[in-house]
Every structure is written in structure tokens, then in C-alpha cells.
Design a protein around this motif. Structure first.
Motif, mmCIF file in Angstrom:
data_model
loop_
_atom_site.group_PDB
_atom_site.id
_atom_site.type_symbol
_atom_site.label_atom_id
_atom_site.label_comp_id
_atom_site.label_asym_id
_atom_site.label_seq_id
_atom_site.Cartn_x
_atom_site.Cartn_y
_atom_site.Cartn_z
ATOM 1 N N GLY A 40 -1.630 34.691 108.762
ATOM 2 C CA GLY A 40 -1.893 36.173 109.087
ATOM 3 C C GLY A 40 -1.762 36.797 107.858
ATOM 4 O O GLY A 40 -1.210 38.119 107.631
ATOM 5 N N SER A 41 -1.989 36.516 106.747
ATOM 6 C CA SER A 41 -2.085 37.122 105.479
ATOM 7 C C SER A 41 -3.035 36.849 104.355
ATOM 8 O O SER A 41 -3.667 35.798 104.684
ATOM 9 N N GLU A 42 -3.119 37.623 103.495
ATOM 10 C CA GLU A 42 -4.028 37.302 102.246
ATOM 11 C C GLU A 42 -3.144 36.595 101.267
ATOM 12 O O GLU A 42 -2.104 37.151 100.996
ATOM 13 N N VAL A 43 -3.514 35.582 100.586
ATOM 14 C CA VAL A 43 -2.684 35.067 99.808
ATOM 15 C C VAL A 43 -3.107 35.386 98.334
ATOM 16 O O VAL A 43 -4.276 35.322 97.798
ATOM 17 N N ILE A 44 -2.084 35.649 97.677
ATOM 18 C CA ILE A 44 -2.348 36.197 96.210
ATOM 19 C C ILE A 44 -1.438 35.592 95.425
ATOM 20 O O ILE A 44 -0.081 35.596 95.601
ATOM 21 N N ARG A 45 -1.902 34.779 94.505
ATOM 22 C CA ARG A 45 -1.272 34.156 93.563
ATOM 23 C C ARG A 45 -0.663 35.053 92.273
ATOM 24 O O ARG A 45 -1.469 35.764 91.682
ATOM 25 N N VAL A 46 0.621 35.129 92.107
ATOM 26 C CA VAL A 46 1.173 35.842 90.998
ATOM 27 C C VAL A 46 2.086 34.909 90.179
ATOM 28 O O VAL A 46 3.223 34.572 90.266
ATOM 29 N N GLY A 47 1.328 34.317 89.065
ATOM 30 C CA GLY A 47 1.929 33.228 88.165
ATOM 31 C C GLY A 47 2.493 32.284 89.117
ATOM 32 O O GLY A 47 1.857 31.423 89.856
ATOM 33 N N SER A 48 3.654 31.899 89.031
ATOM 34 C CA SER A 48 4.260 30.764 89.767
ATOM 35 C C SER A 48 4.769 30.922 91.216
ATOM 36 O O SER A 48 5.511 30.519 91.975
ATOM 37 N N LEU A 49 4.303 32.272 91.504
ATOM 38 C CA LEU A 49 4.916 32.634 92.878
ATOM 39 C C LEU A 49 3.535 32.935 93.753
ATOM 40 O O LEU A 49 2.554 33.034 93.035
ATOM 41 N N ARG A 63 6.631 33.622 97.783
ATOM 42 C CA ARG A 63 7.455 32.319 97.801
ATOM 43 C C ARG A 63 6.970 31.471 96.522
ATOM 44 O O ARG A 63 6.059 31.788 96.019
ATOM 45 N N PRO A 64 7.938 30.576 95.810
ATOM 46 C CA PRO A 64 7.551 29.653 94.836
ATOM 47 C C PRO A 64 5.964 28.986 95.107
ATOM 48 O O PRO A 64 5.911 28.648 96.462
ATOM 49 N N ASN A 65 5.164 29.074 94.312
ATOM 50 C CA ASN A 65 3.723 28.402 94.353
ATOM 51 C C ASN A 65 3.984 26.758 94.577
ATOM 52 O O ASN A 65 4.485 26.278 93.503
ATOM 53 N N ARG A 66 3.788 26.318 95.577
ATOM 54 C CA ARG A 66 3.912 24.740 95.880
ATOM 55 C C ARG A 66 2.928 24.015 94.685
ATOM 56 O O ARG A 66 3.117 22.923 94.435
ATOM 57 N N GLY A 67 1.850 24.635 94.200
ATOM 58 C CA GLY A 67 0.904 23.997 93.565
ATOM 59 C C GLY A 67 1.225 24.166 91.929
ATOM 60 O O GLY A 67 0.335 23.575 91.325
ATOM 61 N N ASN A 68 2.131 24.748 91.671
ATOM 62 C CA ASN A 68 2.510 25.247 90.340
ATOM 63 C C ASN A 68 3.772 24.359 89.834
ATOM 64 O O ASN A 68 4.703 24.720 90.578
ATOM 65 N N LYS A 75 8.745 36.919 84.250
ATOM 66 C CA LYS A 75 7.529 37.654 83.894
ATOM 67 C C LYS A 75 6.626 37.673 85.229
ATOM 68 O O LYS A 75 6.022 38.542 85.477
ATOM 69 N N ASP A 76 6.939 36.623 85.997
ATOM 70 C CA ASP A 76 6.379 36.338 87.235
ATOM 71 C C ASP A 76 6.909 37.684 88.229
ATOM 72 O O ASP A 76 6.301 38.268 89.178
ATOM 73 N N LEU A 77 8.121 38.033 88.131
ATOM 74 C CA LEU A 77 8.832 39.079 88.901
ATOM 75 C C LEU A 77 8.324 40.556 88.550
ATOM 76 O O LEU A 77 7.740 41.235 89.412
#
Length: 287
Positions: A40-49, A63-68, A75-77
Motif C-alpha cells: 500500500g505504498s510507493e517505495v522510495i530509496r533514500v541511501g541505505s534506507l 526501514r533499513p534497505n535490505r538490498g544495501n 547523511k541518510d537521515l
């Protein structure tokens, strides 16, 4: 269904090194928690999040990016705050402490408010048999009490409600429920993505509720609550017990649950749940 009686085994914190007995199941729960908001969302990658920008009536989180492979950094925050402000979204991060241990200090130094919650799991073999109150049952997708249960959730999780809130407050919230939330609740129920159970009292209606959200063979129990005037009767535990039984009967093999605090965790342990770690949340309360 094979079950065994078990004693409360305490709720000591787990250490999730790769050699830990909890590490594989923590990864399994992490995979579930990463998948759950994607429906139910748009997934937006923000660095390691990864930020989940909700398309639903309620907000999600990052959430932490499982693929990173790189752990989250300050800086990600900074980037996350900028994206959230641009999209007018709340800045909230959730993660499993044992899998992303560095994130707590980073989030705290960034000025976010930190909360810790026990993470518990249950398998069918660990499920403890018990009797339940007669008014506890599962709801069909179009049951009229499904929306009444949503009003109970609003009362239970509204910090402005009086300590003795009950049916009057529930019915007042029922009249004010947003049509989008009502429609979405029915939509999720019909699709099988949310399955709800309730405890009802004759002539009164729903006084306690809870749901589980299945994805494959894993499910999470969410939204468990009892109207304050009906607490201390075991109704919340009865609803959770009914939810677990129903989930296992429909092919779920692992149930996850995030408890509010250690006291609530001990209550769930009497049903067979065991503590495997800690779920963390961090949020910016300034906007």
C-alpha cells in the motif's frame, strides 16, 4: 494441530550474531516487515534506507534497505528528513535492533525520539492450549462488527481518551470514522491481507479486537486492544489466542508480534510466544 504446554521462559534480549540461534528467524521476520508496507505504498530509496510513502488511510515509515550492504549513516537521515518534509510525511524509522545495531545511536544523535519494543514469535508447536470467552470470534470480511472493531482501535490507541473510556467513546468514534478508512478496511479483509477477531458482549457489541496480516507463511498480529472499561478480564489475550489458532489453520507457520512493553510481552508469553529480539522506532516529533 500439534501443540504443547510451556512455561513462561522470560523475555531476555537476543543477540543476533550470524551464529546466534535467533539470527535465521530474525531475518525471516525482517523480510516480512520489509514486504508488509509495500502493498500500500510507493517505495522510495533514500541511501541505505527505504521510505514507504503510504497510499492508504494511515502513514507508514522508513526501514533499513535490505538490498544495501552499507549500514545507515547520518547523511541518510538528513536526506530522509528532506524527502519527508517535501512529501508532508511523518519522519519515522522502524528496525530490528539486533540486525541494525548502529541505527539507534545515529537516530538519537539526530534528535529523534527512540522507543524499544519486545519482538516475539510463535510457531504452531509452541502454541499453548486454553479456553476462551464465549464472545470471541473471527469476523467475515463484510461483517458489520468489522467497522465497530476499527472504532475500538481508535479509542484504545488515542492518548487523549479518558482512563475510563468505553462504549460511549467507541460509538462516538464510530460515527466519525473516515469513509476511506472504512472502505480500505473492507478491501483488506476481502483480499485476505487483514484478518480480524473480536470479543463481543451481548447488547454492547465489540469491546476488544485484534488482527493478523499474513504474507505467505508468516503473519504479524497487530491492532490488539480492549476498551479500558473492559480490561483485566483476559479478553485481549482471548482475541490473540483466537487469531493465532485461525492463522495456523490457514497455513501460517510463523507469527510475529511487537509488544508495547515488557509487561505486555509477558502476557503473550503465556500463550507460547517467545522473545527473540527488540523492535526499535525513531520519530521526529517536531513536525
Amino acid at each position: 494441530m500439534r501443540r504443547r504446554q510451556r512455561a513462561d521462559d522470560g523475555c531476555s534480549s537476543a543477540v543476533a550474531s550470524r551464529s546466534s540461534m535467533h539470527y535465521p528467524v530474525l531475518l525471516r521476520v525482517e523480510e516480512y516487515l520489509d514486504l508488509a508496507p509495500r502493498y500500500g505504498s510507493e517505495v522510495i530509496r533514500v541511501g541505505s534506507l527505504v521510505l514507504f510513502a503510504s497510499h492508504t488511510p494511515w502513514a507508514y515509515y522508513a526501514r533499513p534497505n535490505r538490498g544495501n550492504a552499507s549500514p545507515p549513516r547520518r547523511k541518510d537521515l538528513v536526506r530522509l528528513r528532506r524527502v519527508c518534509k517535501h512529501r508532508e510525511l511523518p519522519l519515522r524509522i522502524e528496525w530490528i535492533a539486533e540486525l541494525s545495531p548502529e541505527l539507534e545511536n545515529i537516530a538519537a544523535a539526530f534528535g529523534l525520539r527512540i522507543a524499544r519494543h519486545p519482538l516475539l514469535i510463535l510457531t504452531e508447536d509452541e502454541f499453548v492450549e486454553r479456553s476462551r470467552s464465549v464472545g470471541v470470534r473471527m469476523l467475515d470480511p463484510d461483517d458489520g462488527q468489522l467497522i465497530e472493531s476499527r472504532a475500538v482501535v481508535h479509542v484504545v490507541f488515542d492518548p487523549t481518551m479518558p482512563a475510563a473510556a468505553g462504549v460511549v467513546e467507541r460509538d462516538a468514534r464510530l460515527l466519525r470514522l473516515d469513509h476511506a478508512e472504512v472502505n480500505y478496511a473492507h478491501q483488506r479483509a476481502r483480499s485476505g491481507r487483514t484478518v480480524t477477531g473480536v470479543a463481543s458482549v451481548a447488547g454492547v457489541g465489540v469491546v476488544a479486537t485484534g488482527s493478523y496480516n499474513p504474507i505467505g507463511e508468516v503473519a504479524e498480529i497487530v491492532g490488539v486492544g480492549t476498551l479500558p472499561t473492559y480490561r483485566h478480564q483476559g479478553l485481549g489475550s482471548d482475541v490473540v489466542h483466537q487469531l493465532c489458532e485461525d492463522a495456523f489453520s490457514h497455513g501460517v507457520q510463523l507469527i510475529a508480534l511487537v509488544a508495547e512493553d515488557e509487561g505486555v510481552a509477558r502476557m503473550y508469553q503465556r500463550l507460547g510466544f517467545r522473545r527473540i529480539g527488540t523492535c526499535m522506532s525513531a520519530q521526529d516529533c517536531s513536525f
